[in-house]
Design a protein around this motif. Sequence first.
Motif, PDB file in Angstrom:
ATOM      1  N   LEU A   1       0.823  -1.219   0.000  1.00 41.44           N
ATOM      2  CA  LEU A   1       0.000   0.000   0.000  1.00 41.44           C
ATOM      3  C   LEU A   1       0.848   1.257   0.000  1.00 41.44           C
ATOM      4  CD1 LEU A   1      -2.746  -1.123   2.520  1.00 41.44           C
ATOM      5  CD2 LEU A   1      -3.041  -0.661   0.100  1.00 41.44           C
TER       6      LEU A   1
ATOM      7  N   GLN B   1      -7.561   1.920  -2.154  1.00 36.16           N
ATOM      8  CA  GLN B   1      -8.821   1.678  -1.447  1.00 36.16           C
ATOM      9  C   GLN B   1      -9.309   0.245  -1.660  1.00 36.16           C
ATOM     10  OE1 GLN B   1     -12.429   1.885  -2.919  1.00 36.16           O
ATOM     11  NE2 GLN B   1     -13.364   3.389  -1.553  1.00 36.16           N
TER      12      GLN B   1
ATOM     13  N   ALA C   1      -6.913  -2.135   0.344  1.00 35.67           N
ATOM     14  CA  ALA C   1      -7.069  -2.059   1.800  1.00 35.67           C
ATOM     15  C   ALA C   1      -8.489  -2.445   2.193  1.00 35.67           C
ATOM     16  CB  ALA C   1      -6.764  -0.651   2.292  1.00 35.67           C
TER      17      ALA C   1
ATOM     18  N   TYR D   1      -9.663   1.635   4.360  1.00 35.42           N
ATOM     19  CA  TYR D   1      -9.029   2.800   3.737  1.00 35.42           C
ATOM     20  C   TYR D   1      -9.756   4.100   4.131  1.00 35.42           C
ATOM     21  CZ  TYR D   1      -6.878   5.612   0.018  1.00 35.42           C
ATOM     22  OH  TYR D   1      -6.192   6.573  -0.677  1.00 35.42           O
TER      23      TYR D   1
ATOM     24  N   ILE E   1      -1.094   7.043   4.758  1.00 32.61           N
ATOM     25  CA  ILE E   1      -1.853   5.809   4.974  1.00 32.61           C
ATOM     26  C   ILE E   1      -1.149   5.063   6.109  1.00 32.61           C
ATOM     27  CG2 ILE E   1      -2.577   3.624   3.914  1.00 32.61           C
ATOM     28  CD1 ILE E   1      -2.375   5.017   1.170  1.00 32.61           C
TER      29      ILE E   1
ATOM     30  N   GLY F   1      -3.381   0.587   6.316  1.00 33.04           N
ATOM     31  CA  GLY F   1      -4.277   0.830   5.180  1.00 33.04           C
ATOM     32  C   GLY F   1      -5.280   1.946   5.403  1.00 33.04           C
TER      33      GLY F   1
ATOM     34  N   ALA G   1      -6.407   5.545   5.416  1.00 37.06           N
ATOM     35  CA  ALA G   1      -5.901   6.771   4.774  1.00 37.06           C
ATOM     36  C   ALA G   1      -6.348   8.010   5.536  1.00 37.06           C
ATOM     37  CB  ALA G   1      -6.396   6.842   3.337  1.00 37.06           C
TER      38      ALA G   1
END
Length: 755
Positions: free
Chosen positions: A581, A648, A651, A656, A667, A676, A678
């Motif tokens: 990620l 997105q 995760a 996310y 993130i 993950g 954000a």
Amino acid sequence: MYKFNDKKREITFDKYNTPTPWMNYLSNGTFHTMISQAGGGVAFYKSPQIWRINHYRFFHLPTDRSGFYTYIKDGNDYWCPTNEPCKTKPEKWSATHGMGYTRFEAERNGVAVTATYFVGEFENALLWNLKIKSNFDKKLVIFPYVELGMMEFMRELQWQCYNKHQLSCYNMGDVLVYKYGVEDQPKPDETPLVYFSADVPPTAFDCDRDEFIGSYRSEENPKNVENGKCTNSTMYGGDPCFALELDIDLKAGEEREINIFLGTAMTEGDIQKSVEHCKEAGFVKKSFDALLAHWDNYLSRFQCEIPDKDAQTMINIWNPYQAERNFQFSRNISYYATGTFRGIGVRDTAQDILAMVPFDIRRAKDKLNLLFTQQYQDGHCNHYCFPTEGWEPVTRIHSDNHLWLVMTAYHIIMEEGKLDYLDEAVSFYDGGSATVWEHIKRSIDFCMKNLGENGFPLMLSSDWNDMLYKVCRKGRGESIWTAMQFGTVLRMIAELAKLKGEEEQVYLDIYENQKRLVNEKAWDGDWYIRCITDEGKYIGSKKEPQAKIWLNTQSWSVISGMGENGMRAMDSVKKYLDTPLGIKKIDPAMTTDYPTKDENLTSYNKGCGENGSVFCHANTWAIIAECILKRPENAYKYYHQLLPMIAQQKAGEWRYKAEPYVYASNIFGPESDKFGLANVSWLTGTAAWMYIAVTQYMLGIKPKWDGLEIDPCLPGEMLPAKVTRIFRGRKYNITITKNKRTFIAADDENENIVI
Ligand code: GLC
């Protein structure tokens, strides 16, 4: 859940309860509105610090309140086309964010409403265009509603009990007016009145929030909506609101259009004029068409067609759109940032301007000139300034602020292929004025006069990594990253000096010296060390127990051309920092007593923010470094994994949380149990730099002094790529089939290039 429509440059949501509010910004440069997919949000005139129009309750539950709501009262039933805040939900519903507008389409009990919100260029107002259609004969009562607050949000938090009695909200003909004016307002003469009006005459109104809502209720179930009528309350001291009661009869199959205007003007007379203008036939349509045309024109300056359609959506639409919003609002107000204290940061804004350069060079220059006004004669800069609010700037001296100015000026010159900009005169913060050229030379001078014992630039109050001030408080610490940033801009100013017919060698000599130091003193065997503390301790070294490797000195060792071991450093990034990620900023994350309990580098939990998250902004520099190293697979991996819709997806939407159409600042990293997640979407330097990374390094289309360089670094799966780029008045159609450097000289008339 959501669907992009690239042709219309829209994204549509079929669910209102997204994991966090997914925002859009509506703006004409003076009047602004942040609005979510559920109609929550906040409007402000010029500054959210001192001219905020309505309440938005940050961090409180229920989330995303208040906003721009229209209640549709249909018999005993009432609901909102925004879906929120009523408990009664539409039977059919969607929300759409577009370029500068947000639209809701909703249906209930045979009544269909399309509500489009936007800010047009002709009046400082949020326009709500409602199209209401019924399948049956209906008597509807429509209640547009906004909860007002004190324009100065911080004052409201501290002094509301007294200052609220200085507010007034009243009816003037068919227009509601809100007057804010409390003692000590920083700019009383520039404080506008706020108005609310509709293009159908209201039956009644309310200006007193508690009258309209009722006690122990909320915007979920206002008393006056439930009762079906407003009570004509005025408010001279108290908690204001704007609510209108619009009674309409609809015949079966009939469609009615109603427009609501939430705007600002300086005097009551100006309000009359503004409202009359808004109500003119065709005004709303004309404003909306102009908005579409504006974005059509703006985005047409760079368009691409590439096999990766997610990347294409970002490059053509959402990334430049986000970068433009970020250019306007700096780090001021978002779902995450309360808009209470951050003005214009020199460091942040200088970087944001980079992505404005290809689109509107005058806007770029004006903003950069504003930053130059924050520079002192000795070359250093204020850290933040508040030109709109008129507050004193934050005067801390950082090692990097002044150096960004050189880079941004360089980008402007390369875009134009003219040196004129260097001759524009701008004042210094501490008096006197000089040309842009002189300003950027002072940036270099300041850096040279502030080198530490080891010869690297002093860290001062931190470099790009905010947290580093903690280990350099005594003023002796040195930044190896700033040495690399210095190197990067030294090469730029040397090139400009040569073009100006001035001595370039002086800059190249400093460059060579810094380069030597970087390789002699900062190479740790597998990567470059990050900085040296006041005590002479090396941070970001194998010998340290924590935060052994930092991303920025690896990527910038390549960007600056200084790192003799740049490739090896970037291999270490891949080995120690890369995750599915995105690339972490440091590894391993630190405990809160490193390097010492008293001067700890962080108080963040592991994996959060500066302490081991994926800092998206810094990822963009790794992409650039990989392109410079000609490693397209790595560059593309780093780019692709951070595309918001991809991150997105990977995760998971509920992990996310942030928007899938704009970049986030960071993130949470793998050392967090919420890897993950954000944070701080929309207003982040990621927007500008991601745009530069993909357009100038991956697609490789880069303005140079005497033409356009095309030096792509794309993996097979991104080929062929087609780009149209407007450059110095010409529209180039470029087809890239392989990674081969090509140069289009400025006087070459061929506009169709195939490589
Ligand atoms: C935030 C700040 C920026 C800083 C970065 C890293 O993005 O706005 O100024 O450089 O964090 O610390």
